[in-house]
Motif scaffolding. Structure first.
Motif, PDB file in Angstrom:
ATOM      1  N   LYS A  31     -76.044  32.835 -88.290  1.00  0.00           N
ATOM      2  CA  LYS A  31     -75.609  33.637 -89.440  1.00  0.00           C
ATOM      3  C   LYS A  31     -75.990  35.103 -89.229  1.00  0.00           C
ATOM      4  N   PHE A  32     -77.211  35.352 -88.771  1.00  0.00           N
ATOM      5  CA  PHE A  32     -77.684  36.719 -88.534  1.00  0.00           C
ATOM      6  C   PHE A  32     -76.826  37.431 -87.488  1.00  0.00           C
ATOM      7  N   LEU A  33     -76.599  36.761 -86.356  1.00  0.00           N
ATOM      8  CA  LEU A  33     -75.800  37.378 -85.288  1.00  0.00           C
ATOM      9  C   LEU A  33     -74.347  37.546 -85.700  1.00  0.00           C
ATOM     10  N   GLY A  34     -73.817  36.587 -86.454  1.00  0.00           N
ATOM     11  CA  GLY A  34     -72.442  36.682 -86.932  1.00  0.00           C
ATOM     12  C   GLY A  34     -72.249  37.864 -87.861  1.00  0.00           C
ATOM     13  N   GLU A  35     -73.185  38.051 -88.786  1.00  0.00           N
ATOM     14  CA  GLU A  35     -73.105  39.185 -89.709  1.00  0.00           C
ATOM     15  C   GLU A  35     -73.259  40.509 -88.971  1.00  0.00           C
ATOM     16  N   LYS A  36     -74.164  40.537 -87.992  1.00  0.00           N
ATOM     17  CA  LYS A  36     -74.364  41.754 -87.201  1.00  0.00           C
ATOM     18  C   LYS A  36     -73.081  42.098 -86.429  1.00  0.00           C
ATOM     19  N   PHE A  37     -72.462  41.093 -85.824  1.00  0.00           N
ATOM     20  CA  PHE A  37     -71.229  41.276 -85.074  1.00  0.00           C
ATOM     21  C   PHE A  37     -70.112  41.780 -85.984  1.00  0.00           C
ATOM     22  N   LEU A  38     -69.974  41.165 -87.152  1.00  0.00           N
ATOM     23  CA  LEU A  38     -68.942  41.573 -88.099  1.00  0.00           C
ATOM     24  C   LEU A  38     -69.156  43.016 -88.555  1.00  0.00           C
ATOM     25  N   ASN A  39     -70.392  43.390 -88.843  1.00  0.00           N
ATOM     26  CA  ASN A  39     -70.682  44.764 -89.259  1.00  0.00           C
ATOM     27  C   ASN A  39     -70.347  45.764 -88.165  1.00  0.00           C
ATOM     28  N   GLU A  40     -70.630  45.415 -86.909  1.00  0.00           N
ATOM     29  CA  GLU A  40     -70.274  46.294 -85.790  1.00  0.00           C
ATOM     30  C   GLU A  40     -68.756  46.468 -85.709  1.00  0.00           C
ATOM     31  N   CYS A  41     -68.015  45.387 -85.887  1.00  0.00           N
ATOM     32  CA  CYS A  41     -66.549  45.461 -85.852  1.00  0.00           C
ATOM     33  C   CYS A  41     -66.016  46.302 -87.011  1.00  0.00           C
ATOM     34  N   LEU A  42     -66.579  46.113 -88.199  1.00  0.00           N
ATOM     35  CA  LEU A  42     -66.149  46.893 -89.363  1.00  0.00           C
ATOM     36  C   LEU A  42     -66.421  48.382 -89.164  1.00  0.00           C
ATOM     37  N   ASN A  43     -67.590  48.709 -88.636  1.00  0.00           N
ATOM     38  CA  ASN A  43     -67.923  50.117 -88.373  1.00  0.00           C
ATOM     39  C   ASN A  43     -66.973  50.725 -87.351  1.00  0.00           C
ATOM     40  N   GLU A  44     -66.693  49.975 -86.288  1.00  0.00           N
ATOM     41  CA  GLU A  44     -65.786  50.478 -85.261  1.00  0.00           C
ATOM     42  C   GLU A  44     -64.375  50.648 -85.811  1.00  0.00           C
ATOM     43  N   ALA A  45     -63.935  49.731 -86.654  1.00  0.00           N
ATOM     44  CA  ALA A  45     -62.607  49.837 -87.261  1.00  0.00           C
ATOM     45  C   ALA A  45     -62.517  51.087 -88.126  1.00  0.00           C
ATOM     46  N   GLU A  46     -63.555  51.347 -88.896  1.00  0.00           N
ATOM     47  CA  GLU A  46     -63.564  52.535 -89.750  1.00  0.00           C
ATOM     48  C   GLU A  46     -63.501  53.810 -88.912  1.00  0.00           C
ATOM     49  N   ILE A  47     -64.272  53.839 -87.830  1.00  0.00           N
ATOM     50  CA  ILE A  47     -64.260  55.002 -86.933  1.00  0.00           C
ATOM     51  C   ILE A  47     -62.866  55.189 -86.339  1.00  0.00           C
ATOM     52  N   CYS A  48     -62.266  54.106 -85.868  1.00  0.00           N
ATOM     53  CA  CYS A  48     -60.942  54.183 -85.234  1.00  0.00           C
ATOM     54  C   CYS A  48     -59.861  54.639 -86.213  1.00  0.00           C
ATOM     55  N   LEU A  49     -59.984  54.240 -87.463  1.00  0.00           N
ATOM     56  CA  LEU A  49     -58.993  54.641 -88.457  1.00  0.00           C
ATOM     57  C   LEU A  49     -59.104  56.127 -88.817  1.00  0.00           C
ATOM     58  N   ASN A  50     -60.263  56.714 -88.546  1.00  0.00           N
ATOM     59  CA  ASN A  50     -60.477  58.126 -88.867  1.00  0.00           C
ATOM     60  C   ASN A  50     -60.437  59.042 -87.650  1.00  0.00           C
ATOM     61  N   ASP A  51     -60.257  58.452 -86.461  1.00  0.00           N
ATOM     62  CA  ASP A  51     -60.265  59.248 -85.228  1.00  0.00           C
ATOM     63  C   ASP A  51     -59.119  58.756 -84.335  1.00  0.00           C
ATOM     64  N   ASN A  52     -58.082  59.571 -84.203  1.00  0.00           N
ATOM     65  CA  ASN A  52     -56.895  59.161 -83.432  1.00  0.00           C
ATOM     66  C   ASN A  52     -57.220  58.816 -81.985  1.00  0.00           C
ATOM     67  N   GLU A  53     -58.151  59.542 -81.376  1.00  0.00           N
ATOM     68  CA  GLU A  53     -58.517  59.276 -79.980  1.00  0.00           C
ATOM     69  C   GLU A  53     -59.176  57.904 -79.847  1.00  0.00           C
ATOM     70  N   LYS A  54     -60.084  57.608 -80.750  1.00  0.00           N
ATOM     71  CA  LYS A  54     -60.743  56.294 -80.745  1.00  0.00           C
ATOM     72  C   LYS A  54     -59.727  55.183 -81.034  1.00  0.00           C
ATOM     73  N   PHE A  55     -58.801  55.466 -81.932  1.00  0.00           N
ATOM     74  CA  PHE A  55     -57.751  54.499 -82.251  1.00  0.00           C
ATOM     75  C   PHE A  55     -56.949  54.165 -80.991  1.00  0.00           C
ATOM     76  N   ASP A  56     -56.549  55.203 -80.252  1.00  0.00           N
ATOM     77  CA  ASP A  56     -55.781  54.986 -79.023  1.00  0.00           C
ATOM     78  C   ASP A  56     -56.583  54.194 -77.999  1.00  0.00           C
ATOM     79  N   GLU A  57     -57.885  54.473 -77.877  1.00  0.00           N
ATOM     80  CA  GLU A  57     -58.749  53.755 -76.931  1.00  0.00           C
ATOM     81  C   GLU A  57     -58.816  52.264 -77.263  1.00  0.00           C
ATOM     82  N   ILE A  58     -59.048  51.963 -78.542  1.00  0.00           N
ATOM     83  CA  ILE A  58     -59.166  50.551 -78.923  1.00  0.00           C
ATOM     84  C   ILE A  58     -57.823  49.842 -78.783  1.00  0.00           C
TER      85      ILE A  58
END
Length: 87
Positions: A42-69
């Protein structure tokens, strides 16, 4: 407890199971190991999900990061995996 401390505790518990005779004590230790693994999962799953959510937010606000992902996604594709490897 820190994850490294949980790992140490769980490793010793697993070592104990190899020397114990079948019975109530072994069954309780088995249940404790399973419960601890569920907590770690549960701990690792939540940590993984939070990392994905943070990266998604960054990518949605940064066109260069969006293109990379998106380039990485094109290699992987839209798939579901039941087997995960390191890396």
């Amino acid at each position: 407890m820190k994850l490294s401390e949980v790992k140490t505790s769980l490793t010793v518990a697993l070592m104990k199971t190899t020397t114990m005779q079948p019975g109530k004590s072994l069954l309780k230790l088995d249940k404790d190991i399973t419960s601890q693994l569920n907590i770690v999962t549960k701990f690792l799953g939540e940590k993984f999900l939070n990392e994905c959510l943070n990266e998604a937010e960054i990518c949605l606000n940064d066109n260069e990061k969006f293109d990379e992902i998106y380039l990485k996604f094109k290699k992987v594709g839209n798939q579901f995996s039941t087997q995960i490897e390191e890396g």
